[in-house]
Design a protein around this motif. Structure first.
Motif, PDB file in Angstrom:
ATOM      1  N   ASP A   1      36.208  47.128  56.778  1.00 12.51           N
ATOM      2  CA  ASP A   1      34.848  46.619  56.607  1.00 12.51           C
ATOM      3  C   ASP A   1      33.781  47.558  57.164  1.00 12.51           C
TER       4      ASP A   1
ATOM      5  N   ILE B   1      31.640  49.556  48.679  1.00 16.49           N
ATOM      6  CA  ILE B   1      33.015  49.853  48.312  1.00 16.49           C
ATOM      7  C   ILE B   1      33.107  51.069  47.394  1.00 16.49           C
TER       8      ILE B   1
ATOM      9  N   THR C   1      38.840  44.144  51.347  1.00 19.86           N
ATOM     10  CA  THR C   1      37.830  43.312  50.690  1.00 19.86           C
ATOM     11  C   THR C   1      37.701  41.989  51.427  1.00 19.86           C
TER      12      THR C   1
ATOM     13  N   GLU D   1      33.866  41.479  46.291  1.00 22.37           N
ATOM     14  CA  GLU D   1      34.318  42.800  46.730  1.00 22.37           C
ATOM     15  C   GLU D   1      35.631  43.186  46.049  1.00 22.37           C
ATOM     16  N   VAL D   2      36.480  42.213  45.778  1.00 21.32           N
ATOM     17  CA  VAL D   2      37.702  42.505  45.024  1.00 21.32           C
ATOM     18  C   VAL D   2      37.339  43.072  43.659  1.00 21.32           C
TER      19      VAL D   2
ATOM     20  N   GLN E   1      34.603  44.596  42.861  1.00 21.22           N
ATOM     21  CA  GLN E   1      34.045  45.936  43.065  1.00 21.22           C
ATOM     22  C   GLN E   1      35.159  46.972  43.220  1.00 21.22           C
ATOM     23  N   ALA E   2      36.189  46.605  43.940  1.00 18.50           N
ATOM     24  CA  ALA E   2      37.325  47.523  44.126  1.00 18.50           C
ATOM     25  C   ALA E   2      38.030  47.784  42.801  1.00 18.50           C
TER      26      ALA E   2
ATOM     27  N   ILE F   1      44.957  46.841  47.668  1.00 19.32           N
ATOM     28  CA  ILE F   1      43.771  46.067  48.034  1.00 19.32           C
ATOM     29  C   ILE F   1      44.133  45.093  49.138  1.00 19.32           C
TER      30      ILE F   1
END
Length: 290
Positions: free
Chosen positions: A175, A184, A208, A213-214, A216-217, A226
């Motif tokens: 983070d 990210i 994430t 955010e997941v 985005q990854a 991840i």
């Protein structure tokens, strides 16, 4: 249980010798004056390692290395092996030779084996809780400084899987890395630029904290795993469905023996538990003359 060997990159003879010599220097200093003062130089004796609790034994491959470093003339006879289930009254090994040397090595052998056995025991326990799922149990870097080599080894003996050994053998963008780098996508792009410039090839994991955010990854790509941090079981299920097998997944953050089974059933590939190495109870062992 998985029995480690020198095939694991950190378990080299050189690394183990360095650890043992450093630990002995800390404990012995300029001499074991208790033994030197009270025991004749030519005295010979024997001792046995008594198990005073129940659990999984670990450190049996390390103990003879410690005795040998203290005094190569000591004779070590193993009666049990790493990964064996033990109970009160079991005898793990005997050692025979110069009495002073047995006494000098005693505490380091016990300190290592007691803590390693505690870690192996707890690792094995958590593994029973996730049996029947595809999830694998990982350790973390939440280890005791200068004792990581033994703690990671003990996780293996207990049937767990080592995560990265240190900061040097895998990139995990957590983070703070994400926040400091601006997001990210930025963190992943900067990492690839760094690896290209330095000529390194290291696996990349991205942490994430939300389904956003997941995504985005996933959009950024260029990663190997991840991490799903501090997510509820429902969030984990959604994240696993969203990722849909494109990358391995790792659940992390505050996972306990009360919650680990439900986490494993969400379909994650890995579960990392810092408590494997930072919050275990040592197995009671004792080295006694006989």
């Amino acid at each position: 249980m998985q029995t480690p060997s020198a095939a694991y990159s950190y378990l080299t003879p050189e690394a183990l010798t360095t650890f043992i010599r450093t630990a002995l220097a800390e404990d012995v200093g300029d001499g074991d004056h208790s033994a030197l003062a009270s025991i004749p130089a030519d005295a010979r004796n024997r001792a046995q390692l008594l198990v005073k609790g129940e659990g999984l034994l670990a450190g049996m491959a390390l103990a003879p290395l410690i005795f040998k470093e203290v005094d190569a003339s000591l004779v070590f006879t193993p009666l049990l092996a790493d990964g064996d289930l033990v109970k009160h009254g079991d005898i793990a090994f005997t050692v025979e030779g110069p009495a002073r040397s047995i006494l000098t090595a005693e505490r380091l052998v016990l300190n290592c084996m007691q803590r390693m056995s505690g870690i192996a025991t707890y690792t094995a326990h958590l593994n029973t809780l996730i049996a029947g799922t595809s999830a694998k149990l990982l350790d973390t870097r939440k280890t005791t400084p200068n004792f990581r080599i033994c703690e990671k080894w003990a996780v293996l003996i207990g049937g767990g899987v080592n995560h990265r050994y240190g900061l040097f053998d895998m990139i995990i963008l957590k983070d703070n890395h994400v926040d400091y780098s601006g997001g990210i996508a930025q963190a992943i792009a900067a990492t690839h630029d760094y690896l290209e410039k330095t000529g390194r090839r290291l696996p990349i994991e991205i942490e994430t904290r939300s389904l956003d955010e997941v995504q985005q990854a996933l959009d950024a790509g260029g990663i190997d795993r991840i991490m799903l941090d501090n997510m509820s079981p429902d969030q984990l299920r959604e994240a696993v469905a969203l990722i849909a097998g494109r990358f391995p997944t790792e659940a992390s953050g505050g996972i306990t023996e009360k919650t680990i089974a439900e986490v494993a059933r969400t379909g994650v590939d890995y579960i990392s538990v810092g408590a494997l190495t930072h919050s275990v109870k040592s197995l009671d062992l004792s080295l006694k003359a006989y």
